[in-house]
Design a protein around this motif. Structure first.
Motif, PDB file in Angstrom:
ATOM      1  N   ASP B 153      -0.715   9.970  11.277  1.00  0.00           N
ATOM      2  CA  ASP B 153       0.881  10.232  11.060  1.00  0.00           C
ATOM      3  C   ASP B 153       1.434   9.266  11.966  1.00  0.00           C
ATOM      4  OD1 ASP B 153       0.856  12.196   9.420  1.00  0.00           O
ATOM      5  OD2 ASP B 153       0.472  13.784  10.899  1.00  0.00           O
ATOM      6  N   GLU B 154       0.705   9.010  13.144  1.00  0.00           N
ATOM      7  CA  GLU B 154       1.354   8.044  14.110  1.00  0.00           C
ATOM      8  C   GLU B 154       1.082   6.666  13.709  1.00  0.00           C
ATOM      9  OE1 GLU B 154       1.207   5.289  17.325  1.00  0.00           O
ATOM     10  OE2 GLU B 154      -0.693   6.759  17.024  1.00  0.00           O
ATOM     11  N   LEU B 155      -0.051   6.464  13.067  1.00  0.00           N
ATOM     12  CA  LEU B 155      -0.394   4.859  12.706  1.00  0.00           C
ATOM     13  C   LEU B 155       0.515   4.726  11.525  1.00  0.00           C
ATOM     14  CD1 LEU B 155      -2.455   2.614  12.692  1.00  0.00           C
ATOM     15  CD2 LEU B 155      -3.711   3.763  11.109  1.00  0.00           C
ATOM     16  N   GLY B 156       0.961   5.712  10.582  1.00  0.00           N
ATOM     17  CA  GLY B 156       1.773   5.048   9.612  1.00  0.00           C
ATOM     18  C   GLY B 156       1.162   4.635   8.349  1.00  0.00           C
ATOM     19  N   THR B 157       1.890   4.456   7.516  1.00  0.00           N
ATOM     20  CA  THR B 157       1.176   3.683   6.110  1.00  0.00           C
ATOM     21  C   THR B 157       1.550   2.427   5.848  1.00  0.00           C
ATOM     22  OG1 THR B 157       3.003   4.469   4.562  1.00  0.00           O
ATOM     23  CG2 THR B 157       1.463   6.049   4.816  1.00  0.00           C
ATOM     24  N   PHE B 158       0.851   1.818   5.065  1.00  0.00           N
ATOM     25  CA  PHE B 158       0.706   0.340   4.965  1.00  0.00           C
ATOM     26  C   PHE B 158       0.591  -0.011   3.380  1.00  0.00           C
ATOM     27  CE2 PHE B 158      -0.570   1.179   9.167  1.00  0.00           C
ATOM     28  CZ  PHE B 158      -0.139  -0.050   9.906  1.00  0.00           C
ATOM     29  N   ASP B 159       1.497  -1.120   3.114  1.00  0.00           N
ATOM     30  CA  ASP B 159       1.552  -1.496   1.430  1.00  0.00           C
ATOM     31  C   ASP B 159      -0.053  -1.750   1.221  1.00  0.00           C
ATOM     32  OD1 ASP B 159       4.221  -1.233   1.405  1.00  0.00           O
ATOM     33  OD2 ASP B 159       4.491  -3.219   2.298  1.00  0.00           O
ATOM     34  N   VAL B 160      -0.738  -2.650   2.152  1.00  0.00           N
ATOM     35  CA  VAL B 160      -1.934  -2.936   1.687  1.00  0.00           C
ATOM     36  C   VAL B 160      -2.891  -2.704   2.835  1.00  0.00           C
ATOM     37  CG1 VAL B 160      -3.649  -5.051   1.154  1.00  0.00           C
ATOM     38  CG2 VAL B 160      -1.157  -4.874   0.105  1.00  0.00           C
ATOM     39  N   VAL B 161      -3.993  -2.063   2.636  1.00  0.00           N
ATOM     40  CA  VAL B 161      -5.044  -1.729   3.601  1.00  0.00           C
ATOM     41  C   VAL B 161      -6.455  -2.278   3.388  1.00  0.00           C
ATOM     42  CG1 VAL B 161      -6.289  -0.036   4.978  1.00  0.00           C
ATOM     43  CG2 VAL B 161      -3.913   0.415   3.982  1.00  0.00           C
ATOM     44  N   LEU B 162      -6.986  -3.214   4.184  1.00  0.00           N
ATOM     45  CA  LEU B 162      -8.157  -3.803   4.002  1.00  0.00           C
ATOM     46  C   LEU B 162      -9.228  -3.294   4.791  1.00  0.00           C
ATOM     47  CD1 LEU B 162      -9.929  -6.236   3.120  1.00  0.00           C
ATOM     48  CD2 LEU B 162      -9.357  -7.471   5.253  1.00  0.00           C
ATOM     49  N   TYR B 163     -10.294  -2.684   4.127  1.00  0.00           N
ATOM     50  CA  TYR B 163     -11.281  -2.051   4.850  1.00  0.00           C
ATOM     51  C   TYR B 163     -12.695  -2.649   4.186  1.00  0.00           C
ATOM     52  CZ  TYR B 163     -13.270   2.564   6.458  1.00  0.00           C
ATOM     53  OH  TYR B 163     -13.851   3.598   6.992  1.00  0.00           O
ATOM     54  N   LYS B 164     -13.068  -3.749   5.256  1.00  0.00           N
ATOM     55  CA  LYS B 164     -14.005  -4.632   4.925  1.00  0.00           C
ATOM     56  C   LYS B 164     -15.072  -4.401   5.912  1.00  0.00           C
ATOM     57  CE  LYS B 164     -14.921  -9.377   4.114  1.00  0.00           C
ATOM     58  NZ  LYS B 164     -16.096  -9.249   4.836  1.00  0.00           N
ATOM     59  N   GLY B 165     -16.240  -4.239   5.234  1.00  0.00           N
ATOM     60  CA  GLY B 165     -17.444  -4.142   6.117  1.00  0.00           C
ATOM     61  C   GLY B 165     -17.473  -3.011   6.952  1.00  0.00           C
ATOM     62  N   ALA B 188      -5.607  -0.255  -1.684  1.00  0.00           N
ATOM     63  CA  ALA B 188      -6.684  -0.343  -0.416  1.00  0.00           C
ATOM     64  C   ALA B 188      -7.758  -1.502  -1.057  1.00  0.00           C
ATOM     65  CB  ALA B 188      -7.407   0.687   0.078  1.00  0.00           C
ATOM     66  N   VAL B 189      -8.071  -2.502  -0.257  1.00  0.00           N
ATOM     67  CA  VAL B 189      -9.064  -3.133  -0.690  1.00  0.00           C
ATOM     68  C   VAL B 189     -10.512  -3.120   0.038  1.00  0.00           C
ATOM     69  CG1 VAL B 189      -9.808  -6.036  -0.768  1.00  0.00           C
ATOM     70  CG2 VAL B 189      -7.378  -5.156  -1.065  1.00  0.00           C
ATOM     71  N   ILE B 190     -11.242  -2.517  -0.634  1.00  0.00           N
ATOM     72  CA  ILE B 190     -12.365  -1.924   0.107  1.00  0.00           C
ATOM     73  C   ILE B 190     -13.894  -2.853  -0.206  1.00  0.00           C
ATOM     74  CG2 ILE B 190     -14.170  -0.116   0.275  1.00  0.00           C
ATOM     75  CD1 ILE B 190     -11.816   1.546  -1.132  1.00  0.00           C
TER      76      ILE B 190
END
Lengths: 234, 267
Positions: B153-165, B188-190
């Protein structure tokens, strides 16, 4: 409580999973052959002095049986996600009729914490693992409430790459020999039950047990699509 | 003046004992990363990032920040580089320990348990990111946090999230993807290690790595098949999943082919 009162009590629940002897020849009308299961698991005849945790206790047969075998403390937990009677099981009824001292807590395995529930010498973890969205975490949570040398009795669904059913008997083998793989079941793809998540193959299950604090696990039986283990906490 | 700036950039690049990413500081100075600049450029292209102008971007598992800085360059309004695992390690000591284990033929213990390697109070592994940020004059924000325990909740949301490696390093992949879905506003880009089981492409399975079977790295746990990755994303709360990159080789039934893949997952 007389026989008629017991019969009225067990009629309160639409469906029973366990056959629980309640005295006076009254047995709850469950479909699971619980006595055969206890025999397969080779549960010690005496559990005198033991602290027992029953994870996913359902109607509670195994908890009550451990109490009968002399366990010093029995904690039964269930998150009430059972498909048979959503939000209810027969535990409270059987508990009342038996005058049992088993403790019941409605909680998830993921909330097990030794500071809150204590430690256990014997853990029953029967037909639960494949219902967990995070199975490795579940095993680790259980390991955390067990001291070194404690015993976990495990029964679970397992995956085989090829499996045929012939007159109720399963014939299966692994194509990916020695590989540790776990099958993922999205929303209801295993036996139509949306609470089923993962089916590890045997090498994967054994690897997960080692990785979560059970260095030595003895396979007791393979029956149909289920594996039975006695696992020692390292 | 020109030579002075170039020399200063070179000294900055050389002040970091271990670079994972090769990052172009300008003026012909590029950090000497384990991953070559050409390799990273190809990886960046394989992610097929959407237009980022004006978007918020989270790079969960940023390491030296190559992809965070790329997002900033592409016009992202706000970029957060999050990491803690590699940032907590003395990477020179980690490589030494790993080589020692390989030479002795033993399985490396989890790096968090090796005192010479694991130094979360000093964050020696974050020197690359901090140095690159300074050299580039970047405004990318950094967050030192474990994505599996940080307050979302504190981190918040992002339009684009990269989750690489990252995914294959997680002990419980569904738990990780559920958290990923919670911080994803758009997509999300995974990018992850994956497995192909020839003849069993229709099965959703994950391969389990009890020790260091995958790349001799003890921090690897599970690699999903394409089916499993899609199913896990849907079960985690993403509405639509599309594979945008995969490079599986071929194999015979009974083999497990390991490869890398990228999926886009939309909320």
């Amino acid at each position: 409580m007389d026989r008629d009162a017991k019969l009225r009590a067990i009629a309160e629940l639409p469906q029973w999973r366990h056959r629980i002897p309640l005295g006076d020849g009254v047995v709850t009308p469950g479909r699971e052959d619980v006595e055969a299961e206890v025999a397969r698991l080779a549960l010690p005849a005496s559990l005198a002095g033991s602290r027992v945790l029953d994870v996913g206790c359902s109607d509670g047969y195994y908890s009550f049986e451990c109490e009968r075998r002399g366990a010093r403390r029995v904690l039964a937990i269930d998150d009430m996600s059972s498909m048979m009677n959503p939000g209810a099981n027969g535990f409270a009824i059987a508990h009342r009729v038996l005058g049992s001292a088993v403790e019941l807590r409605e909680m998830s395995v993921f909330d097990l914490d030794p500071a809150a529930v204590g430690e256990f010498d014997v853990v029953l973890f029967l037909n639960v693992l494949y219902h967990l969205p995070h199975p490795l975490l579940g095993l680790r949570k259980i390991a955390r409430v067990m001291p070194a040398g404690a015993t976990m009795y495990l029964k679970t669904y397992f995956h085989q790459d090829v499996r045929w059913w012939l007159r109720g008997k399963a014939l299966g083998f692994d194509l990916f020999r020695g590989r540790q793989v776990m099958r993922f079941f999205e929303a209801g793809r295993l036996m139509g039950d949306p609470t089923n998540w993962w089916g590890p193959n045997r090498p994967c299950l054994e690897g997960m047990l080692r990785a979560s604090g059970f260095p030595a696990s003895e396979r007791l039986h393979t029956i149909g699509d289920r594996l039975y283990y006695r696992c020692r906490r390292g | 003046m020109f030579l002075g700036k170039k020399k200063a950039l070179r000294l900055l690049a050389e002040s970091v004992p271990f670079w994972f990413h090769s990052i172009d500081f300008g003026r012909g100075v590029t950090t000497d990363g384990r991953k070559s600049a050409a390799n990273l450029e190809a990886e960046l292209a394989s992610l097929r990032l959407p237009p980022l102008a004006g978007k918020t971007f989270l790079d969960a598992g940023a390491w030296d920040g190559y992809f965070s800085f790329a997002a900033e360059r592409r016009g992202a309004r706000r970029v957060v580089a999050l990491d803690h695992y590699v940032w907590s390690m003395d990477l020179v000591a980690q490589v030494e320990y790993w080589q020692q284990c390989r030479a002795q033929g033993t399985v490396p213990q989890p790096y968090e348990t090796i005192r010479s390697v694991w130094r979360p109070d000093e964050l020696p592994g974050k020197r690359g990111f901090d140095t690159a940020r300074e050299a580039l004059g970047s405004r990318v924000e950094s967050r030192v946090a474990d994505f599996m325990t940080i307050d979302l909740d504190e981190l918040g949301t992002f339009d684009v999230v990269l989750y690489k490696g990252v995914l294959y390093h997680m002990e419980d992949p569904l738990a990780a993807l559920r958290r990923l879905a919670r911080v994803t506003g758009g997509m999300a880009v995974i990018e992850t290690a994956a497995v192909l089981l020839p003849g069993y492409e229709h099965c959703a399975v994950c391969e389990f790595y009890e020790a260091d079977e995958l790349n001799f790295d003890p921090s690897n746990w599970w690699a999903p098949s394409a089916r499993a990755l899609h199913g896990l994303c849907r079960a985690a709360g993403f509405a639509r999943v599309e594979t945008v990159f995969e490079n599986p080789g071929t194999g015979s039934p009974g083999e497990v082919v390991r490869y890398r893949t990228v999926v886009h997952a939309w909320k």
